[in-house]
Design an enzyme around this catalytic site. Structure first.
Site, PDB file in Angstrom:
ATOM      1  N   HIS A  43       0.778  -1.293  -0.096  1.00  0.00           N
ATOM      2  CA  HIS A  43      -0.176  -0.039  -0.275  1.00  0.00           C
ATOM      3  C   HIS A  43       0.940   1.141  -0.009  1.00  0.00           C
ATOM      4  O   HIS A  43       1.209   1.901   1.189  1.00  0.00           O
ATOM      5  CB  HIS A  43      -1.021  -0.023   1.134  1.00  0.00           C
ATOM      6  CG  HIS A  43      -2.008   1.046   1.063  1.00  0.00           C
ATOM      7  ND1 HIS A  43      -3.197   1.053   1.866  1.00  0.00           N
ATOM      8  CD2 HIS A  43      -1.953   2.235   0.719  1.00  0.00           C
ATOM      9  CE1 HIS A  43      -3.702   1.941   1.784  1.00  0.00           C
ATOM     10  NE2 HIS A  43      -3.110   2.946   1.008  1.00  0.00           N
ATOM     11  N   GLU A  70      -2.664  -1.748  -3.184  1.00  0.00           N
ATOM     12  CA  GLU A  70      -3.676  -0.943  -2.380  1.00  0.00           C
ATOM     13  C   GLU A  70      -3.476   0.610  -2.734  1.00  0.00           C
ATOM     14  O   GLU A  70      -2.181   0.967  -2.539  1.00  0.00           O
ATOM     15  CB  GLU A  70      -4.029  -1.244  -1.052  1.00  0.00           C
ATOM     16  CG  GLU A  70      -4.286  -2.756  -0.805  1.00  0.00           C
ATOM     17  CD  GLU A  70      -4.206  -3.067   0.710  1.00  0.00           C
ATOM     18  OE1 GLU A  70      -4.914  -4.027   1.091  1.00  0.00           O
ATOM     19  OE2 GLU A  70      -3.935  -2.406   1.583  1.00  0.00           O
ATOM     20  N   HIS A 190      -7.878  -6.418   7.339  1.00  0.00           N
ATOM     21  CA  HIS A 190      -7.677  -5.281   8.561  1.00  0.00           C
ATOM     22  C   HIS A 190      -7.992  -5.838   9.631  1.00  0.00           C
ATOM     23  O   HIS A 190      -9.023  -6.410  10.178  1.00  0.00           O
ATOM     24  CB  HIS A 190      -8.788  -4.155   8.321  1.00  0.00           C
ATOM     25  CG  HIS A 190      -8.194  -2.920   9.002  1.00  0.00           C
ATOM     26  ND1 HIS A 190      -7.330  -1.889   8.377  1.00  0.00           N
ATOM     27  CD2 HIS A 190      -8.160  -2.425  10.205  1.00  0.00           C
ATOM     28  CE1 HIS A 190      -6.927  -0.912   9.176  1.00  0.00           C
ATOM     29  NE2 HIS A 190      -7.257  -1.275  10.150  1.00  0.00           N
ATOM     30  N   GLY A 213      -1.059  -8.015   7.354  1.00  0.00           N
ATOM     31  CA  GLY A 213       0.262  -7.674   7.232  1.00  0.00           C
ATOM     32  C   GLY A 213       0.674  -7.056   8.896  1.00  0.00           C
ATOM     33  O   GLY A 213       1.507  -8.038   9.178  1.00  0.00           O
TER      34      GLY A 213
END
Length: 238
Positions: A43, A70, A190, A213
């Site tokens: 990201h 992302e 998330h 992550g």
């Protein structure tokens, strides 16, 4: 089978803290694939506080699993996707100053905008996923955008899981069924971790992909990266 995509942003955060190239983001991505990751997620943010745009270019040359980028679809992001042509682009509505993703798209308000973005990304040959809250009102408009998939924003699930896991998962099961009816692929991400991932998978067995992550990297400090990736893979094999 639900694929595990490993988000390596936190690896880049650690590297950037010292200004050199340790840990090596590209090498970690290659090792993660070798250890069982079925995708690599990044990201890049405008301030490059973790993943840098050069990282994305370097990774695009070596990632052999699914590469997922992302980000907020500003012009720089769109040009990056055009150049790299990853397997998937995940659209998040984050402003540049956001610490992390904290909400999904209002697909009603931004329908026309997202239609144009999705069409452009498809012209580059990239699959599109839209980050979305677990509220039914956003799913039919999401379908209208032309997106291939939606990614369920799972922080509320993770927060409420220790209190009442059945209540925490209920809205996600409802919207997941709606997504299936609409023909949308389904991702999730998330705050998923070794405590809540297995139950999510059990209740929504047709998830296409989860991207993880922060928790995975934290767990790797104790268990090692190879073992941790295998531990997460086992949570999805239910």
């Amino acid at each position: 089978m639900t694929k595990l995509s490993v988000n390596i942003n936190k690896i880049a955060t650690l590297r950037n803290a010292r200004g050199a190239n340790n840990p090596n983001v590209v090498q970690v991505a290659l090792d993660a694939e070798r250890f069982g990751a079925q995708g690599i997620t990044v990201h890049p943010r405008p301030d490059e506080r973790h993943i840098r745009y050069q990282d994305v270019l370097d990774l695009s040359k070596v990632v052999t699993t699914e590469f997922n980028i992302e980000g907020y679809p500003d012009r720089r992001f769109m040009d990056l996707i055009k150049l790299v042509k990853p397997a998937q682009a995940t659209l998040v509505p984050d402003p540049p100053e956001a610490i992390t993703s904290n909400s999904g798209w209002d697909t009603i308000k931004h329908l026309d905008y997202l239609k144009d973005i999705v069409a452009e990304l498809h012209s580059y040959g990239t699959r599109v996923s839209i980050f979305i809250n677990p509220e039914t009102k956003y799913f039919e408009p999401a379908k209208e955008t032309g997106t291939d998939r939606v990614e369920l924003y799972t922080e509320p699930y993770a927060v409420n899981f220790p209190k009442d896991k059945q209540a925490a998962i209920k809205p996600y099961v409802e919207v997941s069924e709606l997504a299936r009816q609409l023909g949308l692929g389904l991702n999730a991400g998330h705050d998923l971790d070794l405590h809540n991932l297995k139950f999510l998978k059990e209740q929504i067995p047709y998830l296409d992909e989860v991207s993880i992550g922060h928790a995975l990297v934290c767990d790797a400090l104790y268990y090692g990266l190879e073992n941790t990736i295998q531990m997460y893979r086992r949570q999805l094999e239910v």
